[in-house]
Design an enzyme around this catalytic site. Structure first.
Site, PDB file in Angstrom:
ATOM      1  N   TYR A  10     -33.447  28.583 -40.723  1.00  0.00           N
ATOM      2  CA  TYR A  10     -33.661  27.313 -41.411  1.00  0.00           C
ATOM      3  C   TYR A  10     -33.055  27.452 -42.806  1.00  0.00           C
ATOM      4  O   TYR A  10     -33.238  28.472 -43.473  1.00  0.00           O
ATOM      5  CB  TYR A  10     -35.152  26.994 -41.529  1.00  0.00           C
ATOM      6  CG  TYR A  10     -35.773  26.453 -40.273  1.00  0.00           C
ATOM      7  CD1 TYR A  10     -35.586  25.130 -39.893  1.00  0.00           C
ATOM      8  CD2 TYR A  10     -36.575  27.265 -39.464  1.00  0.00           C
ATOM      9  CE1 TYR A  10     -36.164  24.625 -38.741  1.00  0.00           C
ATOM     10  CE2 TYR A  10     -37.165  26.769 -38.315  1.00  0.00           C
ATOM     11  CZ  TYR A  10     -36.945  25.450 -37.960  1.00  0.00           C
ATOM     12  OH  TYR A  10     -37.522  24.955 -36.816  1.00  0.00           O
ATOM     13  N   THR A  54     -30.672  25.846 -37.396  1.00  0.00           N
ATOM     14  CA  THR A  54     -31.365  24.673 -36.865  1.00  0.00           C
ATOM     15  C   THR A  54     -31.206  23.519 -37.839  1.00  0.00           C
ATOM     16  O   THR A  54     -31.584  23.630 -39.015  1.00  0.00           O
ATOM     17  CB  THR A  54     -32.853  24.983 -36.625  1.00  0.00           C
ATOM     18  OG1 THR A  54     -32.960  25.953 -35.582  1.00  0.00           O
ATOM     19  CG2 THR A  54     -33.608  23.736 -36.224  1.00  0.00           C
ATOM     20  N   LYS A 102     -27.998  24.317 -33.936  1.00  0.00           N
ATOM     21  CA  LYS A 102     -29.020  23.947 -32.952  1.00  0.00           C
ATOM     22  C   LYS A 102     -29.655  22.619 -33.342  1.00  0.00           C
ATOM     23  O   LYS A 102     -30.065  22.426 -34.495  1.00  0.00           O
ATOM     24  CB  LYS A 102     -30.097  25.031 -32.870  1.00  0.00           C
ATOM     25  CG  LYS A 102     -31.161  24.772 -31.806  1.00  0.00           C
ATOM     26  CD  LYS A 102     -32.142  25.930 -31.742  1.00  0.00           C
ATOM     27  CE  LYS A 102     -33.133  25.747 -30.603  1.00  0.00           C
ATOM     28  NZ  LYS A 102     -34.051  24.610 -30.828  1.00  0.00           N
ATOM     29  N   HIS A 160     -35.448  19.782 -30.103  1.00  0.00           N
ATOM     30  CA  HIS A 160     -36.495  20.601 -30.711  1.00  0.00           C
ATOM     31  C   HIS A 160     -37.782  20.591 -29.878  1.00  0.00           C
ATOM     32  O   HIS A 160     -38.891  20.631 -30.406  1.00  0.00           O
ATOM     33  CB  HIS A 160     -36.798  20.105 -32.131  1.00  0.00           C
ATOM     34  CG  HIS A 160     -37.179  21.208 -33.084  1.00  0.00           C
ATOM     35  ND1 HIS A 160     -36.349  21.677 -34.069  1.00  0.00           N
ATOM     36  CD2 HIS A 160     -38.310  21.935 -33.206  1.00  0.00           C
ATOM     37  CE1 HIS A 160     -36.948  22.622 -34.762  1.00  0.00           C
ATOM     38  NE2 HIS A 160     -38.138  22.802 -34.245  1.00  0.00           N
TER      39      HIS A 160
END
Length: 368
Positions: free
Chosen positions: A140, A166, A238, A262
């Site tokens: 992240y 992500t 992602k 997610h």
């Protein structure tokens, strides 16, 4: 969590991912279950993720020469025995004392790969020490480039093989199930790899906590391109669902994308990822790495994902159910079940290896 019974008493009853879920629900407390099972808002996307795989039927082919068949694949230079990766799931010590150590070990023993969450409850170096197969690190964005790059470099130094950025959760989903359960991390469980709190901007009257707070620290395409240039590891994005975003990811220097919503945990009413797979493959071309996750519970789902354009898949909740039920042994056994289901489905559809799987093995149920 209640004590686990001897595996010998339940082993004969563990023959599918659904069985592991049933036993995990008996062993986890409401706090852990709310975090694991819950999704955003009304959980419509969670339900759609499971339903979508039933929208396609398989068309078997007969009497082909399938001797020497296998489900091996090569991802970023590593040969895996099967195309089923463990997706990043945070705080795995919520579900079993060995947490991420158990899942990484199981993935490697079964010839696969695992992706470690930024919010892992075990230090990334400790996980790398026990892993027997490739590890990827999920990142992240840490508020700025240098802090994000430092974490990527730390993962590379520990032997991780790829960076999974992500991008679909710049703000947290509104997860009502967690809210109702009053979810909180138990004492002793925390995100040990990112223990420095981000400093949010001070809000002025009338400013939005979302748009002027969290999103002020979120990355944009320029930051993604910067990370791809400086990262010591290949970067995958992602959480991509739009074909144009997939093209922008490759233009920014990404090695590939993971088509994902997610697990239905961030934005409710999203499209299930498989719906977008054919358009995503067309957008990125035949050479770019394309993975997918969401709702995969059977080896036949894996075959469908590959037929729709994916190179490999990731699973999340199913392996955590197995972890909660039987630790590393449970995760390894689940992967064995899914691989066997995949190879049986391949054989019955006349596919000797993954490269033989094409859209021709699928029919839309609504067209029948």
């Amino acid at each position: 969590m209640s004590p686990l019974p001897p595996l010998t008493t339940i082993a004969a009853d563990l023959v599918s991912a659904a069985d592991y879920r049933r036993y995990a629900r008996q062993r986890l407390d409401e706090n852990a279950l709310a975090y694991l099972e819950g999704g955003a808002a009304d959980e419509l996307t969670c339900q759609a993720n499971l339903q979508v795989w039933q929208d396609w039927a398989l068309l078997p082919r007969m009497l082909r020469d399938l001797r020497g068949g296998h489900s091996r694949c090569r991802l970023l230079g590593d040969e895996l025995q099967h195309p089923i990766l463990l997706a990043p799931v945070a705080y795995q010590r919520l579900f079993h004392a060995e947490g991420e150590l158990a899942t990484a070990m199981a993935a490697g023993v079964m010839g696969g790969a695992a992706v470690l969450s930024s919010f892992a409850s075990t230090r990334l170096e400790e996980v790398a020490e026990v892993a027997q197969g490739p590890l990827w690190f999920q990142l992240y964005w840490q508020g700025d480039g240098p802090r994000s790059l430092a974490l990527a470099e730390r993962a590379a130094a520990a032997g991780y093989r790829a960076l999974v950025l992500t991008v679909d959760a710049p703000v947290s989903g509104v997860r009502n199930r967690e809210q109702r359960a009053g979810f909180q991390l138990p004492e002793g469980i925390r995100a040990v790899n990112v223990d420095q709190a981000l400093s949010l901007p001070e809000l002025q009257p009338g400013q939005s906590a979302v748009f002027d707070g969290l999103l002020a620290l979120a990355p944009r395409w320029a930051e993604v391109a910067w990370l791809c240039r400086h990262s010591p590891l290949p970067v995958l994005l992602k959480g991509i669902l739009h074909p144009q975003d997939a093209q922008l990811a490759l233009q920014a220097g990404a090695a590939g994308v993971i088509v994902s919503n997610h697990g239905g945990r961030v934005l409710d009413s999203q499209l299930p990822a498989p719906k977008m797979l054919p358009a995503m493959r067309q957008a990125v071309g035949s050479e770019a790495l394309l993975l997918v996750d969401g709702g995969i519970r059977r080896g036949s789902d894996v075959l469908k994902a590959i037929a729709l354009g994916a190179d490999a898949v990731l699973i999340g909740r199913p392996y955590v159910h197995a972890l909660a039920t039987a630790g590393a042994l449970g995760v390894a056994h689940l992967l064995k079940l899914l691989r066997e289901e995949l190879e049986a489905s391949m054989a019955l559809c006349g596919c000797r290896e993954l490269a033989d799987i094409s859209p021709e093995v699928l029919l839309r149920v609504r067209d029948l």
